[in-house]
Every structure is written in structure tokens, then in C-alpha cells.
Design a protein around this motif. Structure first.
Motif, mmCIF file in Angstrom:
data_model
loop_
_atom_site.group_PDB
_atom_site.id
_atom_site.type_symbol
_atom_site.label_atom_id
_atom_site.label_comp_id
_atom_site.label_asym_id
_atom_site.label_seq_id
_atom_site.Cartn_x
_atom_site.Cartn_y
_atom_site.Cartn_z
ATOM 1 N N GLU A 102 56.116 1.465 -90.766
ATOM 2 C CA GLU A 102 55.542 2.823 -90.873
ATOM 3 C C GLU A 102 55.894 3.999 -90.123
ATOM 4 N N LEU A 103 56.632 3.649 -88.772
ATOM 5 C CA LEU A 103 57.134 4.635 -88.031
ATOM 6 C C LEU A 103 58.534 5.063 -88.428
ATOM 7 N N HIS A 309 50.477 13.742 -87.499
ATOM 8 C CA HIS A 309 49.185 13.548 -86.823
ATOM 9 C C HIS A 309 48.445 12.342 -87.800
ATOM 10 N N ALA A 310 48.267 12.659 -88.933
ATOM 11 C CA ALA A 310 47.691 11.505 -89.737
ATOM 12 C C ALA A 310 48.203 10.374 -89.930
ATOM 13 N N VAL A 311 49.501 10.218 -89.514
ATOM 14 C CA VAL A 311 50.199 8.914 -89.868
ATOM 15 C C VAL A 311 49.703 8.184 -88.429
ATOM 16 N N ALA A 313 47.590 8.778 -86.105
ATOM 17 C CA ALA A 313 46.185 8.662 -86.213
ATOM 18 C C ALA A 313 46.010 7.272 -86.693
ATOM 19 N N GLY A 314 46.447 7.094 -88.028
ATOM 20 C CA GLY A 314 46.431 5.954 -88.819
ATOM 21 C C GLY A 314 46.861 4.595 -88.049
ATOM 22 N N LEU A 315 48.176 4.800 -87.727
ATOM 23 C CA LEU A 315 48.680 3.583 -86.929
ATOM 24 C C LEU A 315 47.884 3.278 -85.466
ATOM 25 N N HIS A 316 47.345 4.348 -85.034
ATOM 26 C CA HIS A 316 46.518 3.979 -84.031
ATOM 27 C C HIS A 316 45.286 3.146 -83.981
ATOM 28 N N GLN A 317 44.530 3.356 -85.295
ATOM 29 C CA GLN A 317 43.483 2.282 -85.558
ATOM 30 C C GLN A 317 44.025 1.103 -86.097
#
Length: 493
Positions: A102-103, A309-311, A313-317
Motif C-alpha cells: 500500500e505504501l 492523508h486518507a491512505v 489514515a486507512g493504513l493506521h487503522q
């Protein structure tokens, strides 16, 4: 309630208030004179009542005209901190391949400088038809099953000003195998610079939840009403107004379109026969193209911070979920390890009954290791206090523990014939398994060593041990005793 209506109500309220003020102005002196002539207690009662009514009126007025709070975006971590968490998980043996990919995809899309728009929505709203209208491609076809998009597909699209977009067609909501497809759709929505949410009527509760979820990440969102040609002009205006009210503060714009597609009707031939005729309706998507032009006018570079930011934030979750899963597996291993040690120690201890947690050092070590796993700082005093409180809990419930252990031994053939030592060992297995699980759950939820919470969970686990768990502990007890006997066989005569 719309803002215009709220201002109208506020104006009416102000006018009514002004009229009342004017009406009472001419009698103000007379009323004041009569008021002063009343008994003191009545003056206070009447004055307090009028003050309360005035405050209530001001509160209602403020509610009508107050500005709406802007929705806060889901917080995202620093990328460096996120990468360190992913690396730590990889070192712990967790599968972090999807997170790393994803990164990499985040960086790849940044370098292309192309604008990505995700098409999101439930099945049967015309997603595939809209993709064909946007891309002029015949490749966007649907099958006849419940669920038409099995993976994410990308199509090039052109705006009226000549700029190009990449449209991502994602699996629809409520598809078969919905959980996996929903994850695909949401991940792609986070990767995009903007999102189109397609609907075919009033939003259901599920659709509103999806819209709120998308809006929480702070990226541009268009709500697109498809199949607009099936309503009259008046009905369409009313529907668009309802959708604007439903998504106020969530969607950047609400537009109505007709994606076209096939329509079927019957035609009577000259010989009286009836035939089925398929006709292609011409798409009318100009409002959507214009909205997309406005939304992406600044280009990919200006939209990139919101997308990143959205990516993140999703990866954080997702990283948090993997961390919790990894910790849960590790805590299970730790608890099992200490339960085995307790079983071995129990066989060398005195007969059961007086104090079921004489292995205080083992309990303290279990507490310290679980606290380190959940990154909770604990002092030796806190550990000692917790072990002491656990002893009190177990002392009062010792008869229950022994009864459970005795019944479990009777329930499993071969265990009940091994004598009181096995009873003692199984009791210790139950104690340390319960204590470890209770402490791990409390540390994970409270982020601190909450002695009362952990003790309450311990009591529940001791008294509500299920059959499956007791079977696992019985197997653990037998395996541990067997291994001990193999390592230390009795002396031969």
C-alpha cells in the motif's frame, strides 16, 4: 433543517420578539408599578419565571442560527512512525506484505501525477453503465449475478476541457462475498484523489453510513443520482433537495445524471406477433463531467495531500488491527507458557486447598511480561499489589476452582485416575490461564494495570469456564505431565 429555513425561522422569532417588546413597552411603567406592589416572595417567583423563559428563548434562537461544526477528518499518523510500526510487526513475524504494498502504491500514484477518481456505490445503481459512458469503453461489462465487479479495474476518461482522469470501478456494496469485496472497494476509495458515490434514489441507512465513512477521510466527494430520466422534473427536484439535506457537510456536490444503458420494450409486428426489442438510451452525464472538472481543476498535485492523508489514515487503522491481532497471539503464547510452568510447579507443591496461588513469583513474572507486551509501564509495587489482590480473589473462590477442576477430571477419561496431584496441577492451569487472559484483556482495553478490572475479569473467567476451554486445559495438563515424566523418569528398582 436547511440553513435557509433556519434563518427564516430566526427572522420570524426576532419579529415576534420585537412585536412583544413593543406591545409591552406602553405598559412597562404600569406593570413595574404593580410588580413593586406585590409581596416580596411573589416578586421573586414571577421574576425567576420570566428570566427562565427569556433564557429558553435565547437558547432556541442560538440553536436555529448556530453555525454547523465541520466534520473532522480521521487522524493519520506520521509516515515515518507508521513505517516503524510496520517494520516492528514484520520483525515479530506478522504478515505485513499488504501494508508495504500500500505504501509503494501511494508513492507510485504520486509519481504518475494523474488524477484518480473512485466510483463507489451499491450494486444495481448503474456503476458499470456509468463506467462505459465515462470511458467510452466496451470493456466495462457486468454479469447477471448478484455482484458485478470482482476486482478493481481502471479506465481512462476525458473531461470537457481535455484533461484525463483515471476512473476506478470498485466492487459494489451488498455483493456476494461482501466483506472481501467491501474491503477492496474501501481501500481503492482511499487511494483515489476524489470519490463518486452513485445512488439511484433516496439514501438508505447503509448508504448513509458509507457516505459518512468516505467523508470522514476528508477527500472530495460527489453524490451522483443516476437514472434521473425515470422521474418527472418536480420529483427530481424534490429528490435532489432531500439528498442535499442528507449529505450536507459530507458531499461537495449533488448532481443528477442518466448513465444510459439498455432498455427493453415490446413491439407488435404487422402479422400480430409480439417481439422484444432492446434499445440503447443515450447517456446524459454532462452535470457529472462539469462537477468533476470543478473538483479536479487544481490538478493531482493539489489533491495529493488529502489523498495521502486518507491512505495513511486507512493504513493506521489496518496496522492497529494487525498489531492487536499479533499481540493477542503473543499473549496467548505467554499465558500458555506460564500455565505449563504452573502445572509443573503444582506437582511439586503441597496438597491443594489452602492457597491456590502460592506461586507468587510466577504470577509476578506473568504480569510483568504481559505488561511489556502491551507497552504498559508497571512498577514492582503495582505488580505486588495486583498479585496480592488476585490471591484474595482466588482464596475466596478456592472451593469453586477445586470443584471445577474435580468435575473436569471426571469428565475426561484417564485424568481422574491420576490422583490429587493432577487435581492440583489442573487447578493451577485453570488459575494461570484465567489470570493471564483477564490481565491481557484488561491491559489491551484500559492501557493500564487496572487491578479492579483485571480481578473482576479473573473472577468471571474462573466461574464461567466453558467446556472447550476446560478440554484445552486438560490436554495441556496431560501433555505437560507426560513431558515432565519423559524428561525425569522415575528411578528403576
Amino acid at each position: 433543517m436547511s440553513r435557509r429555513l433556519r434563518w427564516l425561522l430566526a427572522a420570524i422569532a426576532l419579529a415576534a420578539l420585537l412585536w412583544l417588546l413593543l406591545a409591552i413597552a406602553e405598559r412597562a411603567l404600569a406593570l413595574a408599578q404593580r410588580f413593586l406592589g406585590l409581596p416580596t416572595w411573589l416578586q421573586w417567583t414571577l421574576g425567576s419565571t420570566l428570566a427562565l423563559f427569556a433564557l429558553a428563548g435565547l437558547a432556541v434562537l442560538w440553536w436555529l442560527v448556530r453555525p454547523r461544526r465541520k466534520r473532522k477528518a480521521v487522524p493519520a499518523p506520521d509516515r515515518g512512525a507508521l513505517e516503524r510500526r510496520v517494520e516492528r510487526l514484520r520483525e515479530q513475524g506478522a504478515d505485513t506484505q499488504a501494508l508495504g504494498a500500500e505504501l509503494l502504491e501511494l508513492d507510485r500514484r504520486r509519481t504518475t501525477a494523474r488524477v484518480y477518481v473512485a466510483l463507489f456505490g451499491e450494486i444495481s445503481t448503474g456503476k458499470s453503465t456509468l463506467i462505459r459512458a465515462l470511458s467510452r469503453s466496451s470493456a466495462a461489462r457486468s454479469d447477471v449475478r448478484g455482484g458485478t465487479t470482482r476486482q478493481v479495474a481502471h479506465y481512462d476518461s476525458a473531461l470537457p476541457d481535455g484533461r484525463t482522469l483515471v476512473i476506478a470501478d470498485v466492487p459494489g456494496s451488498r455483493e456476494t462475498d461482501g466483506a472481501a469485496h467491501e474491503a477492496l472497494a474501501r481501500d481503492e476509495a482511499l487511494r483515489a484523489h476524489a470519490v463518486i458515490y452513485l445512488c439511484a434514489g433516496d439514501l438508505t441507512r447503509t448508504q448513509m453510513e458509507e457516505v459518512r465513512w468516505l467523508a470522514d477521510f476528508g477527500k472530495p466527494l460527489l453524490l451522483v443520482l443516476n437514472k434521473a430520466d425515470q422521474w418527472s422534473a418536480h420529483e427530481l427536484d424534490q429528490l435532489r433537495q432531500r439528498l442535499r439535506e442528507q449529505t450536507r457537510g459530507l458531499a461537495n456536490a449533488v448532481v443528477a445524471i442518466s448513465a444510459g444503458g439498455s432498455e427493453y420494450f415490446q413491439r407488435q409486428l404487422a402479422d400480430g406477433a409480439i417481439e422484444q426489442v432492446e434499445r440503447q438510451r443515450k447517456p446524459a452525464i454532462q452535470p457529472l463531467l462539469e462537477a468533476l472538472s470543478r473538483l479536479t481543476a487544481a490538478g493531482a498535485e493539489s489533491l495529493e495531500p488529502q489523498r495521502e492523508h486518507a491512505v495513511l489514515a486507512g493504513l493506521h487503522q489496518r496496522t492497529g488491527a494487525l498489531e492487536a491481532q499479533t499481540r493477542a497471539a503473543e499473549s496467548e503464547r505467554i499465558v500458555r507458557k506460564y500455565a505449563r510452568r504452573a502445572i509443573v510447579g503444582a506437582m511439586a507443591a503441597v496438597a491443594p486447598g489452602s492457597d491456590l496461588i502460592i506461586q507468587g513469583a510466577l504470577a509476578a513474572a506473568l504480569t510483568r511480561e504481559l505488561a511489556a507486551l502491551y507497552e504498559v509501564r508497571v512498577s514492582d509495587v503495582q505488580i505486588e499489589d495486583f498479585v496480592h489482590q488476585a490471591k484474595l480473589t482466588l482464596r475466596t473462590g478456592s472451593s469453586i476452582v477445586l470443584a471445577i477442576a474435580g468435575n473436569a477430571l471426571k469428565a475426561f477419561p484417564g485424568l481422574g485416575t491420576l490422583g490429587g496431584g493432577v487435581l492440583h496441577a489442573f487447578a493451577y492451569a485453570l488459575i494461570f490461564d484465567s489470570m493471564g487472559r483477564a490481565l491481557a484483556a484488561s491491559l489491551a482495553e484500559r492501557k493500564a494495570l487496572d487491578q479492579d478490572d483485571a480481578s473482576a475479569r479473573l473472577k468471571t473467567l474462573l466461574t464461567e469456564a466453558g467446556g472447550a476451554r476446560l478440554r484445552q486445559l486438560a490436554t495441556l495438563t496431560m501433555d505437560t505431565l507426560r513431558e515432565r515424566d519423559e524428561d525425569h523418569p522415575p528411578p528403576s528398582d
